[in-house]
Design an enzyme around this catalytic site. Structure first.
Site, mmCIF file in Angstrom:
data_model
loop_
_atom_site.group_PDB
_atom_site.id
_atom_site.type_symbol
_atom_site.label_atom_id
_atom_site.label_comp_id
_atom_site.label_asym_id
_atom_site.label_seq_id
_atom_site.Cartn_x
_atom_site.Cartn_y
_atom_site.Cartn_z
ATOM 1 N N ALA A 35 0.833 -1.208 0.000
ATOM 2 C CA ALA A 35 0.000 0.000 0.000
ATOM 3 C C ALA A 35 0.868 1.259 0.000
ATOM 4 O O ALA A 35 0.551 2.243 -0.671
ATOM 5 C CB ALA A 35 -0.927 -0.001 1.213
ATOM 6 N N TYR A 37 3.934 1.457 -1.181
ATOM 7 C CA TYR A 37 4.534 1.532 -2.522
ATOM 8 C C TYR A 37 3.531 2.173 -3.481
ATOM 9 O O TYR A 37 3.854 3.074 -4.244
ATOM 10 C CB TYR A 37 4.915 0.129 -2.985
ATOM 11 N N ASP A 38 2.286 1.705 -3.404
ATOM 12 C CA ASP A 38 1.251 2.245 -4.290
ATOM 13 C C ASP A 38 1.075 3.752 -4.092
ATOM 14 O O ASP A 38 0.834 4.489 -5.036
ATOM 15 C CB ASP A 38 -0.091 1.548 -4.052
ATOM 16 N N LYS A 123 17.811 -24.372 -15.864
ATOM 17 C CA LYS A 123 17.466 -24.023 -17.238
ATOM 18 C C LYS A 123 15.972 -23.714 -17.269
ATOM 19 O O LYS A 123 15.138 -24.597 -17.087
ATOM 20 C CB LYS A 123 17.793 -25.176 -18.173
HETATM 21 S S1 IVH Z 1 22.845 -19.655 -20.964
HETATM 22 C C1 IVH Z 1 23.676 -19.891 -25.491
HETATM 23 N N1 IVH Z 1 21.242 -20.110 -18.987
HETATM 24 O O1 IVH Z 1 17.838 -22.271 -23.121
HETATM 25 C C2 IVH Z 1 23.774 -18.699 -24.663
HETATM 26 N N2 IVH Z 1 20.356 -20.306 -21.169
HETATM 27 O O2 IVH Z 1 17.885 -24.517 -25.046
HETATM 28 C C3 IVH Z 1 23.869 -18.958 -23.206
HETATM 29 N N3 IVH Z 1 17.987 -20.882 -21.228
HETATM 30 O O3 IVH Z 1 17.678 -20.399 -25.890
HETATM 31 C C4 IVH Z 1 22.611 -19.433 -22.650
HETATM 32 N N4 IVH Z 1 17.703 -20.986 -19.059
HETATM 33 O O4 IVH Z 1 17.635 -18.991 -23.842
HETATM 34 C C5 IVH Z 1 21.356 -20.057 -20.311
HETATM 35 N N5 IVH Z 1 19.951 -20.473 -17.109
HETATM 36 C C6 IVH Z 1 20.058 -20.413 -18.427
HETATM 37 C C7 IVH Z 1 18.977 -20.668 -19.283
HETATM 38 C C8 IVH Z 1 19.170 -20.604 -20.658
HETATM 39 C C9 IVH Z 1 17.110 -21.111 -20.243
HETATM 40 C C10 IVH Z 1 17.626 -20.975 -22.661
HETATM 41 C C11 IVH Z 1 18.380 -20.131 -23.598
HETATM 42 C C12 IVH Z 1 18.454 -20.953 -24.881
HETATM 43 C C13 IVH Z 1 17.842 -22.233 -24.502
HETATM 44 C C14 IVH Z 1 18.633 -23.375 -25.101
#
Ligand code: IVH
Length: 689
Positions: A35, A37-38, A123
């Site tokens: 709130a 922040y708002d 990832k």
């Molecule tokens: S490093 C190649 N770190 O996965 C350039 N990529 O399957 C370095 N991705 O299109 C990438 N999480 O966009 C990196 N923690 C992460 C990631 C990640 C998702 C994506 C990336 C790429 C795809 C490849």
């Protein structure tokens, strides 16, 4: 309040809001209530409303200031956005680590092996994004696209709270130029809610959070994007200027250092990122992240291992597709049990008939799966799956769900084994057997094949025709509105309006999308033709190498194999495709005024880039040039075309009935060109052909 006082207070408020954003998004440790922040935000908005001259593009109030766009612009990335080498195999990971160690021990690499350490992080299964900051201010965001060019989604990305509109400079100065790479994800919880509300509105739900993220970001109206629970995690620097050596940000020599700098600048960086020394460390991290997988707010599909030392990275370099210093170590796909309701033969664009299992819908890792491919008749027999059987189904990233195996039920009365039909379920032509596959040979008249080809032709990496999905393609073909691919370009909105699922607006939009796509880049067109073995990358290489379709059509085996990356098998397919009489006719009809092919952009010669440095916005219609034409001309001459007017805009080209962009340009004192003045500018540089 006097303007002077207002300026002061506005700066104070912006600074406070940015600080609280940092605490919230980066530190995960907010110090004030929502709130409060708002209240800061509302005070700022009220002051800016009273003193509109004091509004700046990077003010926190400007996140949802953009007008709906007419279309996305195509933008070239600052540096190629590569993909990652990946595997779920421990042996492949070990080989990767060994290859890096060896690579760094060679003389050329100068013995970097002493600094062989890794940074590992989850990832994210989202949507890759490029963020560009110029003078510390966010000026551009783009999707990955084909790696070289993506779509400009700046206005939409600005609505995402975790993306700073301006770099934080409290701990380190902002570079002149900073291009970053990160991932846009949609929170798992928000995904479920979003789907419920879409269903309630009678719309189709998204298949998974990644599609939902992509769909949310590819909205022409930023207010829709703003309503979706999106996050951006940033993990890599694509380019920085001034640079000390290529791609190495000033004073930073490691991936870990990059992550620290990114946090300082105000980005959300994954808190689970760690350093790792040995393969065993990496394996332990992999296990620990997999255990947490179901508790995370976002979808992940593995971990990424990156060489920490940036000089070492430089020495290793990249292949055409991926860096040699990073590796995605994936999780095994998720599996669930369900029952096969029915097995139906489905005809694809190449005529191959695939048995598809229609499943009792089952949720696999947050995604509802209702169909799975059974590949071919031999596969069905080998797995011995029949209608009514209980099966284990797996989903692996992008891949279509698959039936892994049948689960035995001793007391269960099984149905008869599946048999392939003898004739094509779409056109009735007798099927022919090609190895384990059954194929419909009627490639000219089979409606299912045509619908498949149409879908492929309009797909993202081909002509990218928005609104031409599988359903629509099928409808157009079934109703006889498109009997051959070229007829797609003869469609009129009036023909579509009466169709199920269409209204005036969607019909016009599809016809316009087709018209726009008819000015196609050669490589997209080539890919869209669906020549066997010719994927996106090869299509691009062929286009670059031959320049025109005519040159390619006339290339003999020798000329084709001279293209790097094109092998004998591919050559054979390409030749066979162009030699076929029906393909010749197809191309003739397409090129007979329906499709206008564009050569690939010429290599950048600074001499031929007279508009370099200009940032132009188009609004309103012109008489002598279509907007896509105008855009192409100025982009080829080095100008950037952006979709919204800001202080950084150099020119606004205003045709007839310009919209609010025109007013904004007047307010900001930006140079406005009418059609005449714009044409004069082109003529001054001999840009009109
Ligand atoms: S490093 C190649 N770190 O996965 C350039 N990529 O399957 C370095 N991705 O299109 C990438 N999480 O966009 C990196 N923690 C992460 C990631 C990640 C998702 C994506 C990336 C790429 C795809 C490849």
């Amino acid at each position: 309040m006097s303007p002077g006082k207002a300026t002061e207070r506005i700066e104070e408020l912006r600074k406070a809001i940015r600080h609280h954003d940092f605490l919230y998004y980066v530190r995960d440790a907010p110090e004030i209530e929502d709130a409060d922040y708002d209240r800061l935000f509302e005070e700022l908005a009220a002051l800016e409303e009273r003193f509109p001259k004091l509004i700046t593009a990077d003010s926190p109030t400007q996140r949802v200031a953009g007008e709906p766009l007419d279309a996305f612009t195509s933008v070239e990335h600052t540096a190629p956005m590569l993909s990652l080498e990946s595997s779920q195999d421990e042996a492949a990971l070990r080989r990767f680590c060994e290859r890096v160690r060896k690579g760094l021990t060679t003389e050329a690499a100068g013995g970097f092996a002493s600094r062989l350490g890794w940074v590992v992080d989850p990832k994210l299964d989202g949507l890759s994004v490029e963020l560009v900051y110029e003078g510390g201010v966010l000026t551009r965001a783009a999707t990955r696209g084909d790696g070289a060019r993506g779509e400009g989604i700046t206005e939409n990305v600005k609505t995402i709270g975790s993306v700073p509109l301006r770099l934080r400079e409290e701990s380190r100065p902002a570079p002149d130029l900073l291009a970053l790479r990160g991932e846009i994800v949609l929170e798992v919880e928000g995904f479920a809610k979003l789907n419920l509300s879409l269903i309630a509105q009678g719309k189709d739900p998204f298949a998974n959070p990644r599609n939902a993220a992509a769909g949310s970001v590819r909205q022409l109206d930023p207010t829709i994007t703003a309503s979706r629970p999106l996050e951006v995690y940033v993990y890599d620097v694509l380019a920085v200027a001034p640079a000390e050596g290529p791609a190495i940000p000033i004073g930073i020599d490691s991936q870990w250092g990059i992550l620290e700098a990114l946090r300082d600048w105000g980005f959300r960086v994954n808190r689970l990122a760690r350093k790792a020394e040995t393969v065993d460390d990496i394996l332990a991290f992999h296990r620990s992240i997999e255990e947490q997988r179901n508790e995370l707010d976002y979808e992940i599909d593995g971990i990424v291992i990156k060489l920490d030392d940036l000089e070492g990275r430089q020495a290793l370099g990249t292949t055409r597709r991926h860096p040699r210093w990073a590796f995605a170590f994936k999780f095994p796909p998720r599996k669930e049990e369900t029952r096969i309701l029915e097995i139906i033969p489905s005809v694809g664009r190449t005529g191959v008939v695939t048995p598809v299992a229609v499943l009792r819908p089952v949720e696999i890792g947050g995604v509802t799966v209702a169909r799975a491919t059974l590949h071919n008749r031999e596969e069905v027999a080998r797995k011995d799956v029949r209608e009514g059987d209980l099966v284990r189904v797996q989903r692996a990233g992008d891949v279509i769900p698959q039936v892994v195996e049948r689960i035995d039920e001793p007391d269960h009365q099984r149905s008869e084994p599946f048999t392939m039909p003898e004739t094509c379920p779409s056109c009735g032509t007798p099927l022919i057997e090609r190895g384990p596959f059954s194929v419909c040979p009627n490639s000219l008249d089979c409606k299912a094949q045509l619908a498949g080809r149409l879908t492929h032709f309009g797909s993202r990496q081909a002509l990218d025709i928005e609104g031409l999905g599988e359903e629509t393609a099928k409808l157009l073909v079934d109703l006889g509105l498109v009997r051959h691919l070229p007829e797609l370009f003869d469609l009129k909105a009036e023909q579509l309006i009466p169709l199920e699922g269409f209204a005036q607006k969607s019909a016009t939009a599809l016809v316009e999308a087709i018209e726009e796509a008819s000015h196609a880049e050669l490589h997209r067109f080539l890919f869209g033709l669906g020549i066997p073995e010719v994927g996106v990358a090869v299509a691009r290489d062929l286009a670059q190498h031959f320049g025109t379709l005519e040159n390619l059509r006339q290339a003999d085996v020798e000329a084709l194999t001279a293209v790097p990356g094109v092998g004998p098998r591919m050559t054979e397919h390409i030749r066979a495709f162009f030699d076929q009489e029906n393909h010749r006719r197809l191309l003739e009809r397409l090129l007979d005024g329906r499709i206008h092919l564009r050569a690939p952009p010429p290599p950048k010669d600074p001499e031929k880039q007279p508009l370099k440095g200009l940032k132009m916005v188009f609004t309103g219609a012109m008489d002598r040039l279509s907007r896509p034409q105008a855009k192409r001309i100025v982009e080829a001459a080095g100008a950037k075309v952006v979709s919204s007017v800001s202080k950084a805009t150099s020119h606004v080209v205003a045709g007839k009935d310009p919209g609010s962009k025109y007013e904004k340009a007047v307010n900001l004192g930006i140079e406005i060109l009418d059609e005449e003045a714009f044409l004069r500018l082109l003529d001054e540089h001999s840009l009109r052909s």
